[in-house]
Every structure is written in C-alpha cells, then in structure tokens.
Write an enzyme that holds these catalytic residues in place. Structure first.
Site, PDB file in Angstrom:
ATOM      1  N   ASN A   8      35.461  13.918  21.655  1.00 56.96           N
ATOM      2  CA  ASN A   8      34.594  13.731  22.820  1.00 56.96           C
ATOM      3  C   ASN A   8      33.698  12.523  22.577  1.00 56.96           C
ATOM      4  O   ASN A   8      32.710  12.615  21.859  1.00 56.96           O
ATOM      5  CB  ASN A   8      33.754  15.008  23.018  1.00 56.96           C
ATOM      6  N   LYS A  10      31.800  11.007  24.559  1.00 60.84           N
ATOM      7  CA  LYS A  10      30.573  11.003  25.392  1.00 60.84           C
ATOM      8  C   LYS A  10      30.455   9.639  26.084  1.00 60.84           C
ATOM      9  O   LYS A  10      31.424   9.210  26.690  1.00 60.84           O
ATOM     10  CB  LYS A  10      29.374  11.387  24.551  1.00 60.84           C
ATOM     11  N   HIS A  86      30.035  21.587  29.001  1.00 62.90           N
ATOM     12  CA  HIS A  86      29.423  20.997  27.797  1.00 62.90           C
ATOM     13  C   HIS A  86      27.894  21.077  27.901  1.00 62.90           C
ATOM     14  O   HIS A  86      27.329  20.963  28.987  1.00 62.90           O
ATOM     15  CB  HIS A  86      29.870  19.538  27.642  1.00 62.90           C
ATOM     16  N   GLU A 152      30.095  26.020  20.624  1.00 68.74           N
ATOM     17  CA  GLU A 152      29.246  24.920  20.159  1.00 68.74           C
ATOM     18  C   GLU A 152      27.795  25.344  20.203  1.00 68.74           C
ATOM     19  O   GLU A 152      27.137  25.224  21.248  1.00 68.74           O
ATOM     20  CB  GLU A 152      29.396  23.702  21.090  1.00 68.74           C
ATOM     21  N   SER A 191      28.470  18.882  14.911  1.00 65.42           N
ATOM     22  CA  SER A 191      28.290  18.143  13.647  1.00 65.42           C
ATOM     23  C   SER A 191      29.453  18.298  12.678  1.00 65.42           C
ATOM     24  O   SER A 191      29.236  18.298  11.460  1.00 65.42           O
ATOM     25  CB  SER A 191      26.973  18.540  12.961  1.00 65.42           C
ATOM     26  N   GLY A 212      32.293  15.260  18.334  1.00 59.20           N
ATOM     27  CA  GLY A 212      31.521  14.228  19.011  1.00 59.20           C
ATOM     28  C   GLY A 212      31.418  12.983  18.135  1.00 59.20           C
ATOM     29  O   GLY A 212      32.349  12.185  18.051  1.00 59.20           O
TER      30      GLY A 212
HETATM   31  P1  PGA Z   1      28.883  16.346  17.545  1.00 64.22           P
HETATM   32  O1  PGA Z   1      29.102  16.660  19.086  1.00 64.22           O
HETATM   33  O2  PGA Z   1      30.217  16.511  16.866  1.00 64.22           O
HETATM   34  O3  PGA Z   1      28.404  14.930  17.528  1.00 64.22           O
HETATM   35  O4  PGA Z   1      27.867  17.310  17.052  1.00 64.22           O
HETATM   36  C1  PGA Z   1      29.860  17.749  19.494  1.00 64.22           C
HETATM   37  C2  PGA Z   1      29.774  17.877  20.999  1.00 64.22           C
HETATM   38  O5  PGA Z   1      28.711  17.614  21.576  1.00 64.22           O
HETATM   39  O6  PGA Z   1      30.763  18.245  21.638  1.00 64.22           O
END
Ligand code: PGA
Length: 229
Positions: A8, A10, A86, A152, A191, A212
């Site tokens: 993802n 973003k 999300h 999540e 994370s 992410g």
């Molecule tokens: P992250 O994001 O891996 O940067 O924590 C995960 C997400 O928001 O889907």
C-alpha cells in the site's frame, strides 16, 4: 493457502516516473501475475496499490502485475483487489456503515476485497469485532473466497505517532477471535518490515501482510515476500 502481500503505497511516490523506478527496483520476477500457478503452502500473491492518479497508467505499463485500488472509487478500472476501511479513511470520519456500503459494492462489482479493521487504542479489541461485524453485514456467502481481512491495529501503523509493531502472538489471538465471526484469509498490517515479518508468518492464521512504508523500500519489500515463500 496462498499468502497475500499487498503493498500500500498510500500517496507515494510523488511522480509516475518515480513509481516506475520503484517497480524496477523491486527486481522481483515473482511479482508477475500468475506466479505460483497452483496454490501451495508456500505460494505468494503480490498486489501493488499505488496512488489513484497513477493507477491506470501503471496498469497499462505493467499488465503482468496485480494491481489494487486503495479505496473503492470506481468499478470501471479493472483492478484485481480493492482495499476498503483503511484507517486513513476511518480517521477522516468514514464509519463502519460507509465501509460496509463500499465493501458490498466492491464485491458486487466482482472485485477481490481487502477489508482493514483495527483498534485505535491498545486494549480496545472488542471494538475490532464490532467493526468487522458492521463492516461485513450482508456479505454474500458465495463472495467469501474473494474476501481478505487485514487486521491493522492503528497504534501499530507507522504513520501513527509513537507507533510500535504488534507482537505476532497478540495479532494472532485477535485474528482467532475475528475468524469466529468471519472465516476468510487474514493478513496483518502495521509496521511490518523484512526483519519482523517472519514472526507473523510463523503464526498459522496469518496468511499475508498489508505493507505500507516497507513497500516503498525495495529490499524490505523483497524480504517480506521471501519470508512469505
Ligand atoms: P505501515 O502501514 O506498514 O507503514 O505501518 C500499514 C498500513 O497503513 O496499511
């Protein structure tokens, strides 16, 4: 069961050229659509969720990859996966009822769906169960094989100030409870990186990751995919 790794992005990267560079840097022949052939315990499916403004262009340029939409905004674009619920959207006020409408619409349009659920604050796991029930109300039983749920915990997502990765044991125990409500494929997100992902995949009920920040770092993303294999 095949594992699903969803990158993802973003709102990154900023330009289409950078997005193409990122894909090149992945150096992942296994990103290819159709990789894995028959599902085995070690097969992995990888899907990329770029910013919406580059999505169609990237799909045209890289039809060999699987693509996803970060939110259900169109049934015209023939992606493989649609992410709904999300926390970035829930934080901006999207309710379970609104998530449910998008969820049903995306399934109704024939897409595979990744539904994200997770508690804002540590310790509020009962809220996650309620959110899963409300977000999936009315799910047709014949659509269950197109449904994936990403657990999540919002406090574990890298963009949350003070974020800390969940423990695999905790994530797995919450997923066990969620499975009693809806028995589909579950991913963990929050994370994850190349060094912590192995612990999550050691849990038998974690069958993928919603990634992410680490999906923007080719070597980390590669490690996550390798760990899934
Ligand atoms: P992250 O994001 O891996 O940067 O924590 C995960 C997400 O928001 O889907």
């Amino acid at each position: 069961m095949t594992k699903l790794i969803a990158g993802n992005w973003k709102s990154n990267p900023a330009t289409l050229a950078e997005a193409e560079g990122l894909i090149a840097n992945y150096q992942l022949p296994r990103l290819r659509r159709g990789f894995g052939g028959q599902a085995t315990a070690n097969s992995v499916e990888v899907v990329l969720l770029p910013p919406f403004e580059f999505l169609e262009e990237l799909m045209k340029k890289f039809p060999q990859f699987k693509w996803g939409m970060q939110d259900f905004v169109s049934s015209e674009i023939k992606v493989d996966y649609v992410l709904v619920g999300h926390s970035d959207r829930r934080r901006r006020g999207e309710t379970d009822e609104e998530v449910n409408k998008k969820f049903l619409a995306a399934l109704g349009a024939g897409f595979k769906v990744i539904l994200a659920v997770g508690e804002m604050q540590k310790g509020n796991e009962s809220g996650v169960m309620d959110s899963l029930k409300a977000s999936t109300t009315g799910v047709p039983t014949d659509a269950l094989d197109r449904l994936n749920v990403a657990y999540e915990p919002v406090w574990a997502i890298s963009t949350t100030p003070g974020a800390e990765v969940d423990t695999p044991e905790h994530a797995s125990s919450v997923i066990s409870e969620l499975q009693k409500i809806l028995n589909v494929r579950y991913l963990y997100g929050g994370s994850v990186d190349g060094s912590n992902i192995g612990g999550f995949f050691a849990q038998p009920n974690i069958k993928g990751a919603l990634v992410g920040a680490a999906s923007l770092k080719p070597s980390e993303f590669r490690k996550i995919i390798e760990a899934a294999e």
